[in-house]
Every structure is written in structure tokens, then in C-alpha cells.
Design a protein around this motif. Structure first.
Motif, PDB file in Angstrom:
ATOM      1  N   UNK A  86       5.604  10.631 -75.587  1.00  0.00           N
ATOM      2  CA  UNK A  86       5.127   9.474 -74.810  1.00  0.00           C
ATOM      3  C   UNK A  86       3.613   9.332 -74.894  1.00  0.00           C
ATOM      4  N   UNK A  87       2.910  10.434 -75.114  1.00  0.00           N
ATOM      5  CA  UNK A  87       1.472  10.307 -75.323  1.00  0.00           C
ATOM      6  C   UNK A  87       1.172   9.618 -76.641  1.00  0.00           C
ATOM      7  N   UNK A  91       3.347   2.505 -73.824  1.00  0.00           N
ATOM      8  CA  UNK A  91       4.250   1.410 -73.472  1.00  0.00           C
ATOM      9  C   UNK A  91       3.613   0.458 -72.473  1.00  0.00           C
ATOM     10  N   UNK A  93       4.882  -2.797 -69.981  1.00  0.00           N
ATOM     11  CA  UNK A  93       6.151  -3.267 -69.441  1.00  0.00           C
ATOM     12  C   UNK A  93       6.160  -4.776 -69.215  1.00  0.00           C
ATOM     13  N   UNK A  98       0.381  -2.201 -62.442  1.00  0.00           N
ATOM     14  CA  UNK A  98      -0.756  -1.313 -62.168  1.00  0.00           C
ATOM     15  C   UNK A  98      -0.455  -0.449 -60.951  1.00  0.00           C
ATOM     16  N   UNK A 109      -6.032   7.271 -65.205  1.00  0.00           N
ATOM     17  CA  UNK A 109      -4.840   8.040 -64.845  1.00  0.00           C
ATOM     18  C   UNK A 109      -4.321   8.904 -66.001  1.00  0.00           C
ATOM     19  N   UNK A 110      -4.109   8.249 -67.142  1.00  0.00           N
ATOM     20  CA  UNK A 110      -3.553   8.968 -68.285  1.00  0.00           C
ATOM     21  C   UNK A 110      -4.468  10.089 -68.752  1.00  0.00           C
ATOM     22  N   UNK A 162      -4.757   0.734 -69.848  1.00  0.00           N
ATOM     23  CA  UNK A 162      -4.281   2.020 -69.350  1.00  0.00           C
ATOM     24  C   UNK A 162      -3.510   2.766 -70.435  1.00  0.00           C
ATOM     25  N   UNK A 163      -2.720   2.012 -71.193  1.00  0.00           N
ATOM     26  CA  UNK A 163      -1.953   2.637 -72.282  1.00  0.00           C
ATOM     27  C   UNK A 163      -2.883   3.073 -73.415  1.00  0.00           C
ATOM     28  N   UNK A 166      -5.211   6.753 -73.590  1.00  0.00           N
ATOM     29  CA  UNK A 166      -4.834   8.068 -74.119  1.00  0.00           C
ATOM     30  C   UNK A 166      -4.629   8.014 -75.637  1.00  0.00           C
TER      31      UNK A 166
END
Lengths: 253, 325
Positions: A86-87, A91, A93, A98, A109-110, A162-163, A166
């Protein structure tokens, strides 16, 4: 430009309990290209998408059979770390989601959960990600305000930032613009165009014009089966299969 | 009804009852009746407060503020101070919360996030049953099981390991102590925390959890950084409810707290609570002043519970306005 395969699904079936939602799908996702998945509601395209970073694992009744290779490594093999998958495969959505935290903390966050502690690194990466999602100029003066105070389009771009934070290799997008107005949709589409330089993108959409505008390849799903996949131009001008033609010409769906 | 050929059949218009006078009358009665019930509750509360204040007036006049600063309790000598009871009520409730909050939230998390689907209903049912056990039964269990255990094992162990703190010093008195009362209270309030925390945890949007997992978070990280922050205001509400229950609990506490009107630094020694002294001494209140004093103790208990509830609500309200969740 190389058209290398980044993800390769082989004979993938996905079950909700006894119901088979995706049926023996084999498909190549090419590196640094945008691949669109189209088809009527309930055709299995979103379920297939979520199988590519094992997000279906969090639903207890879902089971996958077959194999999905990411850079040649089967992500469903027994000893694979799902966190690592997943890193590498991020993804976005359908409904922007948020966290009820500040704009800054959403993007951070990540980084935090993956062990980044340095404040300087986090700040740099937040800025870079927000720039990457074409959001920096709009929010740079209010990073500490709640993400929930943003407009719908901004929230969705925040989720993209956010995605990106990372640094994934692949970005999965599940109807990312379906809840947005035309202007916000256009921004997301321009963003997708810019992002494919650095990322491999798979986007599910029920909007065929959108698929035609943003993607290089298009796969058409119907009742859990992948009917046809080809270059987007080919799919929309001279599809091989009758069902594809019926769908893109609006005869059903 | 006459039906012209080709005209649609209108079943609803034909059969629906027009709003009759009887229906409207029922509406009026229902509205007035519910309002009356609501007002009656408020009136009862006001009357109760008024009556308690009236009955405790002799004590209030006699002792003034000294009632709240003195720790003497000598009914024969007519010297009364509420401090040991206030202390006992607050400390036993605090011990109960310190134990019950992690257990309650942990159980709720287990039931909503971790337990296999088949186990969830069964465990939740058992936890709910805990709330249905009469408090005197908890008290008996405390006297016959918990207190001997405290005397023989828990007390000596705590004194040996943590005895350098004044909080954990002997001697023991048959296992009845502030800590025993706190433990019983903890078991009694856990179901409240679990029930409310469970309801709140179920409202955390699946979307948010999915977003966290998609960023490579583990289940624990998702619980700690997304699920709990989202639920903390609601869970706080459950804790307030549990605290209210602990402050007022009478029977079980009376049976295991030791009933000594003294303030001890050690929680391994006996104490007394406001509810317990009311239960124990109401029958023996021979003089008018004694009776009045006991009513004032009751009034104090009421006000403490009331103030703590208000404070907790303000705190929760401020938490909510800073972060919507």
C-alpha cells in the motif's frame, strides 16, 4: 518512451462471499501511463482497482484468487507485507475523505506513520506534495486550518497530495471526480495529466468522456469480466467487441 | 363509485381518511401530555432541591463553611465535617475511572474493530449483563471474594512493590479499603463505558479508516490516530455517565470501603463515602441537628455530581468546537 508493464493481473477473480464480482481478469498496467477502467455500475471495475493494492483485504468477506504482479512480484504471495504494497500503490477514493485534522496534518499523516520524525523533512515533503497536487498556492497561508473547511474540489486534491506524500509508484483513483463540479473536475484531470510523468495511474470512471480525455489505455468491464483493453483511441473509435461498441455509443449503461 | 371508462383508478383518494376532528384532538392530547411529563420532571427536581435545602438549613446555619473544611465526624459530640466523605467519594470514583476507562475503551475497540464477527454479539451481551447485576450482589462479591483477595495477595504485593509511595501503605483492615471500593466501582461502570464507546466507534466512517490503510497504516495505527481521535468526544460522554454512576453508588461501596471517617493518604486503608454514610447513619440520626447534617451531606453529594457533570459537559463542548470530532 518504454511501455513497460508496471502491474500485471493474471487470472484474477474476486469473491464477495459466494458471489464472484471479478471473473478471471488478466490485464497489464503500463508504467507512466494512465489506464482508465470503464463500465456500467456493478461491473467490478472498482473491486478490481482495490485488488491492486489489496484494499479489499479490509472487508472481511472478500477473497481474491489469481495473481497480481507489481514489478514482477506477486502481491498476493504469502509472505508479502501488505503495508509495503500500500505504500507503493497509493489510492484516492470516490468521496474525498480528508481526516478531521489540519491541512498540514492530513498530508503529514502518511509520513508520520511510516516513521518520518524530522520536522524539517515533513515540512518539505508537505509542501512538495501540495505543489504536486496543484494545491500549494491556495492553502499555503492556512496549513493549520481544518481540512474540512475546504471546498470539495480542494479536499479531493488534498487527498491526492496526501497520497503523493509517501512517494508511491502507482496511484489508484476510484472515480476521483464523480462528486465534483465541472471546474474542479477539470483541475483534477489536468493534475492527472501532469502526474503521469512520475506515476503510473489507474483511474476508474463512469464518465466515458473523462476516460477519453485523460487516459492512454482503457479497459472495458462488464459483469465482472474484462471485455476488452486497448489504447484509448482504439477503444473509442474502433473497438473489437460488440459489447464495447454498444457501451461507448450509449446503447446501455 | 362511478367509474368512467379510461379514467385512472384513484385508490388513495378513494380510501384515505380525511383528517377528522377525533384525529386532531388526539394530536392535541399527545402534544400536551408529553409537555406535561417533561415539565413534571423539572418540577420534581426543583422541589427535591428545595426540600433538601430546607431540611439542611439548621446544619448550614450551625456549621457554616466549617462543615466543608472540617474532617471531624463525632455524632455524640455533635461535631460534623463532610471532608472525609467528600474525599472518599471523589477518590473511590477516581480509582474506578482510572481502571475502567482503559478496560472499557479496550473492550469497545475489541468488539468493534478486532473481534471475529461471531464473537461480537455474544461478548457485548455479556458486558451489558454486568450492568443488570444489582449492586448489593456486587457488594456481596466484594465482601466474600474481593476483600479476602485484597487482604491476602493484592495489598501485600502493592505494599512490597510500591510501598515507598504513601499511596500504597498498610496496615490492612481485612481487605476493605478505598482501593477495594474503587475496584468494585470499576467493574460496575465498565459496561456504561463499553456501551457508549461501542456506539461511538461504530460511527467512525469506513472512508476514514480506508484512507489510513491506503497510506500503509497498520490496524493499530489506524485505531490510535484516526478512530480514537474521531470518537473521543463521544467516548468522553460515556465516561461522564460512568462517573455519575460511580459518585452516587451506595450499596456496594458501603459494603467494602471500610466506613472509617478519616482521610488516609494510602488507598489500601479504609475510607467512607457520602452515599455510604447516608445509608449507614440515617436510621441512627437521633437529634434534629444530626438529621439535618445528613441531609446536607446528601445535598453536597447532589451538588458535587451536578458540578462535575456540568464541568465535563463544558469540556466536551469545547473539545467539539475546537475539532468537530
Amino acid at each position: 518512451m518504454t511501455d513497460q508493464s508496471k502491474i500485471s493481473a493474471q487470472d484474477l477473480s474476486i469473491f464477495y462471499g459466494a458471489n464472484r464480482a471479478v471473473k478471471n481478469v488478466s490485464m497489464e498496467i503500463r508504467e507512466n501511463r494512465v489506464t482508465a477502467l470503464i463500465g456500467p455500475s456493478g461491473c467490478g471495475k472498482s473491486t478490481f482497482l482495490r485488488a491492486l493494492n489489496r484494499m479489499n483485504d479490509i472487508i472481511p468477506s472478500v477473497r481474491a484468487e489469481g495473481r497480481v504482479f507489481l514489478d514482477g512480484q506477486d502481491i498476493y504471495a504469502p509472505r508479502v507485507d501488505v503495508i509495503d504494497v500500500r505504500r507503493r500503490v497509493g489510492m484516492v477514493f470516490q468521496k474525498s475523505n480528508p481526516f478531521p485534522k489540519s491541512i498540514f496534518e492530513n498530508v503529514a499523516y502518511g509520513l508520520r506513520i511510516n516513521g518520518v520524525r524530522s520536522r524539517k523533512v515533513i515540512e518539505q515533503q508537505v509542501e512538495k506534495s501540495l505543489r504536486g497536487a496543484a494545491l500549494w498556492d491556495e492553502v499555503k497561508d492556512r496549513l493549520q486550518t481544518s481540512a474540512l473547511a475546504m471546498s470539495g474540489g480542494q479536499q479531493q486534491r488534498l487527498c491526492i497530495a496526501r497520497a503523493l506524500a509517501i512517494e508511491p509508484e502507482v496511484l489508484l483513483m476510484d472515480e476521483p471526480a464523480s462528486a465534483l463540479d465541472p471546474i474542479a473536475t477539470q483541475k483534477i484531470e489536468e493534475l492527472i495529466h501532469d502526474l503521469k510523468r512520475d506515476y503510473t495511474i489507474v483511474i476508474v470512471t463512469h464518465n466515458m468522456q473523462q476516460a477519453a480525455r485523460v487516459s492512454d489505455f482503457t479497459g472495458f468491464f462488464l459483469m465482472g469480466e474484462l471485455i476488452e483493453v486497448d489504447e484509448t483511441g482504439t477503444i473509442f473509435t474502433k473497438p473489437t467487441r460488440k459489447q464495447t461498441e454498444d457501451y461507448i455509443t450509449g446503447r446501455f449503461g | 363509485m362511478e367509474k368512467k371508462p379510461g379514467s385512472p383508478v384513484r385508490l388513495f383518494s378513494t380510501y384515505a381518511r380525511s383528517s377528522t376532528r377525533r384525529v386532531r384532538l388526539m394530536d392535541g392530547i399527545a402534544g400536551k401530555g408529553t409537555m406535561a411529563a417533561g415539565l413534571l420532571i423539572v418540577a420534581l427536581l426543583v422541589l427535591l432541591l428545595n426540600e433538601m435545602f430546607r431540611l439542611s438549613l439548621p446544619a448550614i446555619c450551625h456549621f457554616g463553611i466549617g462543615f466543608f473544611t472540617s474532617s471531624d465526624w463525632d455524632p455524640q459530640g455533635e461535631r460534623f465535617g463532610v471532608l472525609p466523605f467528600l474525599y472518599g467519594t471523589l477518590v473511590s470514583s477516581a480509582i474506578a475511572l482510572v481502571i475502567a476507562i482503559p478496560f472499557g475503551i479496550g473492550t469497545a475497540l475489541f468488539l468493534t474493530e478486532l473481534a471475529p464477527q461471531r464473537l461480537r454479539g455474544a461478548v457485548a451481551f455479556v458486558v451489558d449483563m454486568l450492568a443488570a447485576i444489582p449492586s448489593v450482589v456486587y457488594g456481596l462479591w466484594g465482601v466474600f471474594v474481593l476483600a479476602p483477595l485484597m487482604q491476602s495477595h493484592v495489598g501485600p504485593f502493592l505494599e512490597k512493590t510500591l510501598g515507598f509511595l504513601p499511596l500504597f501503605r498498610g496496615p490492612f483492615y481485612g481487605g476493605v479499603s478505598m482501593l477495594t471500593a474503587g475496584l468494585i466501582l470499576a467493574v460496575m461502570v465498565v459496561p456504561f463505558i463499553v456501551a457508549i464507546a461501542r456506539e461511538v466507534l461504530l460511527t467512525v466512517p469506513v472512508d476514514l479508516k480506508a484512507a489510513s490503510y491506503a497510506l500503509g497504516a497498520t490496524q493499530w495505527e489506524t485505531i490510535w490516530k484516526v478512530v480514537l481521535p474521531y470518537s473521543r468526544v463521544g467516548i468522553g460522554g460515556g465516561v461522564v455517565l460512568a462517573l455519575g454512576r460511580a459518585l452516587g453508588e451506595t450499596m456496594a461501596v458501603t459494603m467494602v470501603i471500610g466506613n472509617q471517617p478519616r482521610i488516609n493518604a494510602s488507598i489500601l486503608q479504609p475510607g467512607y463515602s457520602m452515599a455510604a454514610v447516608l445509608a449507614n447513619e440515617f436510621n441512627e440520626a437521633s437529634s434534629k441537628l444530626y438529621l439535618s447534617v445528613l441531609v446536607e451531606v446528601g445535598l453536597t453529594l447532589f451538588l458535587v455530581t451536578f458540578l462535575i457533570n456540568i464541568a465535563a459537559r463544558v469540556l466536551l463542548w469545547r473539545m467539539r468546537s475546537v475539532h468537530p470530532h
